[in-house]
Design an enzyme around this catalytic site. Sequence first.
Site, PDB file in Angstrom:
ATOM      1  N   ASP A  23      16.583  11.293  -7.795  1.00 51.96           N
ATOM      2  CA  ASP A  23      18.021  11.574  -7.655  1.00 51.96           C
ATOM      3  C   ASP A  23      18.502  11.566  -6.216  1.00 51.96           C
ATOM      4  O   ASP A  23      19.546  12.150  -5.904  1.00 51.96           O
ATOM      5  CB  ASP A  23      18.378  12.921  -8.306  1.00 51.96           C
ATOM      6  CG  ASP A  23      18.236  12.888  -9.822  1.00 51.96           C
ATOM      7  OD1 ASP A  23      18.265  11.782 -10.393  1.00 51.96           O
ATOM      8  OD2 ASP A  23      18.092  13.964 -10.431  1.00 51.96           O
TER       9      ASP A  23
ATOM     10  N   HIS B 289       0.815  -1.209   0.000  1.00 54.75           N
ATOM     11  CA  HIS B 289       0.000   0.000   0.000  1.00 54.75           C
ATOM     12  C   HIS B 289       0.852   1.264   0.000  1.00 54.75           C
ATOM     13  O   HIS B 289       0.330   2.375   0.107  1.00 54.75           O
ATOM     14  CB  HIS B 289      -0.898  -0.030   1.248  1.00 54.75           C
ATOM     15  CG  HIS B 289      -2.079   0.873   1.194  1.00 54.75           C
ATOM     16  ND1 HIS B 289      -2.351   1.804   2.177  1.00 54.75           N
ATOM     17  CD2 HIS B 289      -3.073   1.001   0.283  1.00 54.75           C
ATOM     18  CE1 HIS B 289      -3.447   2.459   1.876  1.00 54.75           C
ATOM     19  NE2 HIS B 289      -3.916   1.997   0.738  1.00 54.75           N
TER      20      HIS B 289
ATOM     21  N   LYS C 171      -4.398  10.272   5.463  1.00 53.03           N
ATOM     22  CA  LYS C 171      -3.998   9.532   6.661  1.00 53.03           C
ATOM     23  C   LYS C 171      -3.024  10.424   7.431  1.00 53.03           C
ATOM     24  O   LYS C 171      -1.830  10.494   7.113  1.00 53.03           O
ATOM     25  CB  LYS C 171      -3.325   8.214   6.290  1.00 53.03           C
ATOM     26  CG  LYS C 171      -4.141   7.336   5.318  1.00 53.03           C
ATOM     27  CD  LYS C 171      -3.746   7.596   3.893  1.00 53.03           C
ATOM     28  CE  LYS C 171      -4.249   6.581   2.891  1.00 53.03           C
ATOM     29  NZ  LYS C 171      -5.550   6.074   2.965  1.00 53.03           N
TER      30      LYS C 171
ATOM     31  N   ASP D  13      -0.228  16.698  20.059  1.00 50.81           N
ATOM     32  CA  ASP D  13       0.184  17.892  20.799  1.00 50.81           C
ATOM     33  C   ASP D  13       0.610  18.993  19.830  1.00 50.81           C
ATOM     34  O   ASP D  13      -0.102  19.262  18.870  1.00 50.81           O
ATOM     35  CB  ASP D  13       1.270  17.535  21.813  1.00 50.81           C
ATOM     36  CG  ASP D  13       0.734  16.629  22.918  1.00 50.81           C
ATOM     37  OD1 ASP D  13      -0.495  16.626  23.135  1.00 50.81           O
ATOM     38  OD2 ASP D  13       1.530  15.910  23.544  1.00 50.81           O
TER      39      ASP D  13
ATOM     40  N   LYS E 232       3.214   4.455  -1.016  1.00 52.42           N
ATOM     41  CA  LYS E 232       3.307   5.427  -2.098  1.00 52.42           C
ATOM     42  C   LYS E 232       4.613   6.194  -1.903  1.00 52.42           C
ATOM     43  O   LYS E 232       4.730   7.012  -0.982  1.00 52.42           O
ATOM     44  CB  LYS E 232       2.138   6.410  -2.082  1.00 52.42           C
ATOM     45  CG  LYS E 232       0.775   5.774  -2.364  1.00 52.42           C
ATOM     46  CD  LYS E 232       0.045   5.395  -1.127  1.00 52.42           C
ATOM     47  CE  LYS E 232      -1.370   4.928  -1.449  1.00 52.42           C
ATOM     48  NZ  LYS E 232      -1.998   4.239  -0.325  1.00 52.42           N
TER      49      LYS E 232
ATOM     50  N   HIS F 243      -9.634  10.731   2.141  1.00 52.22           N
ATOM     51  CA  HIS F 243      -8.705   9.610   1.980  1.00 52.22           C
ATOM     52  C   HIS F 243      -7.380   9.852   2.691  1.00 52.22           C
ATOM     53  O   HIS F 243      -6.526   8.962   2.729  1.00 52.22           O
ATOM     54  CB  HIS F 243      -8.457   9.359   0.483  1.00 52.22           C
ATOM     55  CG  HIS F 243      -7.730   8.095   0.183  1.00 52.22           C
ATOM     56  ND1 HIS F 243      -6.408   8.073  -0.218  1.00 52.22           N
ATOM     57  CD2 HIS F 243      -8.127   6.796   0.220  1.00 52.22           C
ATOM     58  CE1 HIS F 243      -6.029   6.816  -0.419  1.00 52.22           C
ATOM     59  NE2 HIS F 243      -7.049   6.023  -0.163  1.00 52.22           N
TER      60      HIS F 243
END
EC number: 2.7.8.-
Length: 479
Positions: A230, A223, A399, A404, A225, A397
């Site tokens: 470079d 999952h 996450k 704090d 991404k 979508h």
Amino acid sequence: MDYHSPYFFGYVLGLVHLLGIIAALHAVFTVRTAQGAIAWAMSLFFIPYFTLIPYLVFGARSFNAYIKARRQANQEMHVAMANLNWRPWVEEALTARESQSYAALRAMPKLGRMPCLANNQVKLLIDGRATFDAIFAAIEQAREVVLVQFFIIHNDTIGKALQQLLLRKAADGVKVFVLYDRVGSHALPASYSQSLRDAGVQIHAFATRRGWFNRFQVNFRNHRKIVVVDGVTGFIGGHNVGDEYLGGNPHLSPWRDTHVQIGGPVLACLQESFAEDWYWATRQLPPLILPDAYPDNGVLCQALASGPADPQETCSLFFIEAIHSATRRVWITSPYFIPDEAVFAALRLAVLRGVDVRILIPARPDHRIVYAASSLFAFEAVRAGVRMFRYQPGFLHQKVVLVDDEVSAIGSANLDNRSFRLNFEITLLTVDRDFADQVETMLTTDFEQAREITPEDSSKTHRIQQLGMRIARLISPIL
């Protein structure tokens, strides 16, 4: 052999029960939770003709073959990276140890396989247009190596734009490596990959079905991404490559997601994560790049790679540690809310400590069964004192975790069992007041566009819907 003989039918039943017993023993030794092990073992032992095939598809919870591949990849990486200049990188790791805010996350240094590093640059990318503009601009500037990894790549407008860009860079002599998940990108036509391959791009699918027993497995998914250009510019977050992430799906539009652009020593960790996955898919290592020096100022970052090959449930433990460390607030956004018992207990304890606990989830479903299970957990969280919100404008979508005033985390991991135990995920933990302020501003805007879930919402839910929610929760461990 007389296939109509009652003896033949008895032989088949006996064979199925024998396979069920073998699978039950396998479940006892491999399923990580006691509840899951008992449920699988009992059902496989008594009714294998109903549960054997589902267990082959969904049952495994450990990925031993990947563990062996990781060990071999690490050995080869040590040889390949022996001539790289690691001294500046080590200095950033030593500097990060002096942070008092990071020290509050007491388990993090040992929880992650990768260290916290100082002097990184981070930029918040809100929504798809900003994300893909930044990714495409970075790839346009590539001179040596481009690493691209996504769970989903679609052959649509944005997918074709990425394909054409990578074709141009390959023609310029840039080494391009593309990794996608076979399950997540099941709709990607072979012609998409072949055209890249013909141009010199190395592209492979991450598949978990090595070996006979794993050939039916679709449970483990990559999952992550990741984009690294470079060795100096990287990206991590929640976006995949598809038009829906730019608002192309009317049912879910506008799509709400978040990515981070990164520079600095933590990019070595993103490259390491990519290299391990690439090695699993190809048994080869991509080139790794380390700059000779890093800036003298920046923020603390730790890349937290997690997955079913870990010796412990890294992703779940991260959420627990982040929630336990909160003294003032913990804000979380996730498209799915299916916490395990430990995470749910941590949320309840945080409320009892007086911590401002808020969780933002979608108001629109993209997977109805998951949405039903999430709704039931949300009602229970509200009764425990957690403030639950549903994002109204479109599908949420992103996450994101904010703890704090200094600690934030953005990545691919959802607040659900699949991310905790089944998926390969990666999250960027950042310790910096200014960046946390930006995350707070972003989340405050999101909460302002959300509706808070109340205890009355549960009582207004029809009994048929409540039954559906409870059935969905029963299968939530494999959602």
